[in-house]
Design an enzyme around this catalytic site. Sequence first.
Site, PDB file in Angstrom:
ATOM      1  N   HIS A 304      39.220  23.932   6.753  1.00  0.00           N
ATOM      2  CA  HIS A 304      38.615  24.871   5.834  1.00  0.00           C
ATOM      3  C   HIS A 304      39.629  25.498   4.920  1.00  0.00           C
ATOM      4  O   HIS A 304      39.410  25.647   3.794  1.00  0.00           O
ATOM      5  CB  HIS A 304      37.516  25.663   6.384  1.00  0.00           C
ATOM      6  CG  HIS A 304      38.016  26.888   7.118  1.00  0.00           C
ATOM      7  ND1 HIS A 304      38.164  26.781   8.573  1.00  0.00           N
ATOM      8  CD2 HIS A 304      38.450  28.053   6.787  1.00  0.00           C
ATOM      9  CE1 HIS A 304      38.827  27.939   9.032  1.00  0.00           C
ATOM     10  NE2 HIS A 304      38.886  28.510   8.116  1.00  0.00           N
ATOM     11  N   GLU A 545      39.248  -3.430   0.319  1.00  0.00           N
ATOM     12  CA  GLU A 545      40.500  -2.688   1.064  1.00  0.00           C
ATOM     13  C   GLU A 545      41.230  -3.502   1.926  1.00  0.00           C
ATOM     14  O   GLU A 545      42.414  -3.329   2.409  1.00  0.00           O
ATOM     15  CB  GLU A 545      39.951  -1.612   1.982  1.00  0.00           C
ATOM     16  CG  GLU A 545      39.358  -0.397   1.505  1.00  0.00           C
ATOM     17  CD  GLU A 545      38.985   0.583   2.626  1.00  0.00           C
ATOM     18  OE1 GLU A 545      39.503   1.653   2.501  1.00  0.00           O
ATOM     19  OE2 GLU A 545      37.849   0.399   3.505  1.00  0.00           O
ATOM     20  N   ASP A 569      44.181   1.836   1.705  1.00  0.00           N
ATOM     21  CA  ASP A 569      44.317   0.722   2.575  1.00  0.00           C
ATOM     22  C   ASP A 569      44.666  -0.599   1.907  1.00  0.00           C
ATOM     23  O   ASP A 569      45.620  -1.306   2.719  1.00  0.00           O
ATOM     24  CB  ASP A 569      42.894   0.671   3.258  1.00  0.00           C
ATOM     25  CG  ASP A 569      42.943   1.647   4.476  1.00  0.00           C
ATOM     26  OD1 ASP A 569      43.988   1.859   5.173  1.00  0.00           O
ATOM     27  OD2 ASP A 569      41.942   2.319   4.393  1.00  0.00           O
ATOM     28  N   CYS A 616      38.264   4.408  -5.481  1.00  0.00           N
ATOM     29  CA  CYS A 616      38.406   5.434  -5.155  1.00  0.00           C
ATOM     30  C   CYS A 616      39.568   5.920  -4.131  1.00  0.00           C
ATOM     31  O   CYS A 616      39.651   6.884  -3.753  1.00  0.00           O
ATOM     32  CB  CYS A 616      37.159   5.623  -4.160  1.00  0.00           C
ATOM     33  SG  CYS A 616      37.054   4.466  -2.816  1.00  0.00           S
TER      34      CYS A 616
HETATM   35  C1  PEP Z   1      41.373   3.886   0.701  1.00  0.00           C
HETATM   36  O1  PEP Z   1      41.715   3.177   1.650  1.00  0.00           O
HETATM   37  O2  PEP Z   1      41.822   3.702  -0.455  1.00  0.00           O
HETATM   38  C2  PEP Z   1      40.220   5.039   0.594  1.00  0.00           C
HETATM   39  C3  PEP Z   1      39.924   5.390  -0.204  1.00  0.00           C
HETATM   40  O3  PEP Z   1      39.871   5.251   2.136  1.00  0.00           O
HETATM   41  P1  PEP Z   1      40.607   6.146   2.926  1.00  0.00           P
HETATM   42  O4  PEP Z   1      41.856   6.530   2.121  1.00  0.00           O
HETATM   43  O5  PEP Z   1      39.763   7.092   3.585  1.00  0.00           O
HETATM   44  O6  PEP Z   1      41.162   5.287   4.000  1.00  0.00           O
HETATM   45 MG    MG Z   2      40.435   3.249   3.375  1.00  0.00          MG
END
Ligand code: PEP
Ligand code: MG
Length: 660
Positions: A304, A545, A569, A616
Amino acid sequence: MERSTIVRVHEGLHARPATRFVKLAKGFESDVEVVKDGKAVSAKSSVKLMLLAVKENQEVTIRANGADAIEALEALIGYLENPKAGLDDEDQPATGTAQEAMAASAVQAAPGVADAAGSLRGVAASEGVAIGPAFAHFPPEIAGQGRMLQADEIAGEIDRFRAAVSAVQARMDRTLAQDSLSAGDRGIIAALRDIAADDSLTGEAERLIKGGTDAVSAVITAASTIAADFNAVDDHYLNARADDVHAVGRQICLVLLGQDDVSLEHIPEGAILIADDIGAWDLARAPLKRIGGVICGHGGATSHIAIIARSHGIPAVLGLGQQVHALRTASQVALDGNSGQVIVDPDEATRVDFAGRVEAAAKERAGLTAFKTVTPKLANGTVIEIAANIGSLEEIEAALEAGAMGVGLFRTELLFMRHMHLPSEDMQAETYAALAKAFAPHPVIVRTLDIGGDKPIAGIEFPDEENPFLGWRGIRMCLDRPDIFKRQLRALLRAAVHGNIKVMLPMVADISEVRQTRVLVAECAAELQAEGVAHAAFDLGVMIETPAAVLIAPALAKEVSFFSIGTNDLTQYIMAADRLNPTVAKLNDVTNPAVMSAIELTARAGVAAGIMVGMCGEAAGRPDLIPIFVKMGLTELSMSPASIQRAKKTVAGMAAEGSA
Ligand code: PEP
Ligand code: MG
C-alpha cells in the site's frame, strides 16, 4: 420481536454504514441484534456488525427486545431498506484513494542487496529520483508488562485504561475537526475513531484487565484477537480493518505508557522518509506533499505504501530488508525509484547529478499535465489508446488522474496474494465490476491469474520446480485447476454487465490453451444462465509473451479479439535471460534486435488479421520506443499511470511531425 429484510445499503454494512446503523441503534433503549445466516450480533457494536460482513442484497433479521422495540425495528429496517434517507454529509460512506488504499496489505519483498559502498538496492516501487535530508521513522515496538495485577490494583488499572481510551478518542476528534483534512484521510481517521469508540476492543481489554492482566498487555491481546477476526473474513475491505485495530491499540498503549508516538507530522520539507514499514494511521496523517521520497525495509511494488507513493508521485524504493537499518544514522539520502538504487550520504558529484535530475523531472512534469485530456491521434486519424497497468482498485484514482484511456492490464495476482485464502467469486465479481464502472466506456483488460512457482499463493499447492519461469504458471496452472479458473471466469462474465470488460490470457504457448479456455467460458456462461445470474460476453485476447506465441501469431490471431505484447516476459524468453537475475541484465534488453523482430512479427500478424495489437510490458511507456511500436501498427499502449502523459505527448508529437 423481530423482522427480516433485504439490505439495500450500497456495498453492504462496511465501515461508515455500519457506524450509521450503530448510531441509530444506540438511540434506543432496547437490546437490538442483527442476525445473518443464524449468527446474531449486537446492533450497538460497529466492529461486531462489520465482522458479520453483511452485503448488499443479503437478507438479515433485526431482533429487538425492550420498551421501544417497535420504534427501533422501524428505524433500523428503514435504514437498511432506504439508507440514503436522512443522511447528512458526515454519514456518507467515505471513499477515495487514501481510504481504499488501506485495503492493500504489504507484500513482503526479497531483502535488498548491497551495491557499491554507500549504495543499496531495493525494489523500485514508485518512479522518479529524489535527494534530501534523511528522516528516520522507527517507532519502538510496544510490549506489555506481562505482570499479573493484584486484586486491589484492578479498579485503578481499569480507570487508567478508560482515561487512555478517552484521550485517544479526543485526539482523533481534534484531527477530524481540521478543515484541511482530505476526504480520504477523513475516512481513515473516522474508521479508526469508530473502532476506538466500539466496545469490542475496549470491552475485551477490560475483561482481560479484570482477570489480572496489565492494561498494555490487555490492549495488545484484545487488538490481536479482533484483528485476526477481520483477517479471516472473505472481504478485502474488512481484512484491512485489522490494520486499523492494531493502529488504535497502539495509540491506547502509548497513552498508557506516557509515550509520544513518533509522528511524521514534523517531517521537514523534501525529506526522505526512511522506515521499516509505515502503518495506515501514520500514512493517513503524513504530510505527503512535504515528503521527497520513501525508503522502506518492508513492502514491494504492490504494497500500500507503493500504491500511495505512486499516486502522489513520490519516488519510492521498498523491500530493503534489514539493510534499511543502515540508513538510521544517514544525514542525506538519494534514491532512484526507477532502478531501486539508494545512496547513503552521497558525495558532491552524486549530489549535483541527483539535484539536476530532480529539477529536470519537475520541469517535465509541469509541462506534461496539459496532455491529461488529450486523445492522441496519428496524422491519419487513428487513435492510439494510452491505458494504465494497475493491480488493485486503489490505483484507479491515480490512473484516471493521469488521463488513462482505460486499463490495458489489470494484474489479478494481488487480489489472490492479499489473502490467506482464495478470493470468492463474489469478491472477484465486485472488484472487476468496480473497475469496469470506473473506466466505462473505456475498456478494462483483465488478465486471468498469472501466478507460478516463483510467486506462490495461499490456497494453491505448487510443486517444487527446477525452473519456475518455465513451469506451472499462468494459463497452464489455470487450465489444470478449472475450479479456480472457472471462479474467475464466472466473476468476469458477471462483471462484464457493468462496463467494457475484456479478458486476456497470460503465458500462452499453444493454440489449445485458447480453445480450452473458450470451452470453460461457454460452460460458465451456461451455468450462470441456468442460475438466472446476470452476465455478458467479453472479448478474449492473449498476451504475447512466449517465443511460441510469436511464431504461431497468425493462427492465434484468427482465434482471439486482440493481442497484448508482454515485453517483460517476451524479452526474458526470447533472450533466454532471467528477468530477475542481475548478472544477465544486459541481455534482458527489449531493444535487442531479436526482441524487436518478435514484436514486429506479432504486430504484422495481428494487423493482417484485423485485430487490435497492444502492448502492456514496461517497454510500452518508453518515449524512445513508442514511435517505433506505433509505426509497427500497435494501437494500444498500457503502462504505469506515471508514464501516461509523457506517452500521450510522444504520440501527439509524432502526428505533429507528420511522421505517422
Ligand atoms: C509482461 O510480461 O510484459 C507483463 C506485462 O506481465 P508481467 O510483468 O506481469 O509478467
Ligand atoms: Mg508477463
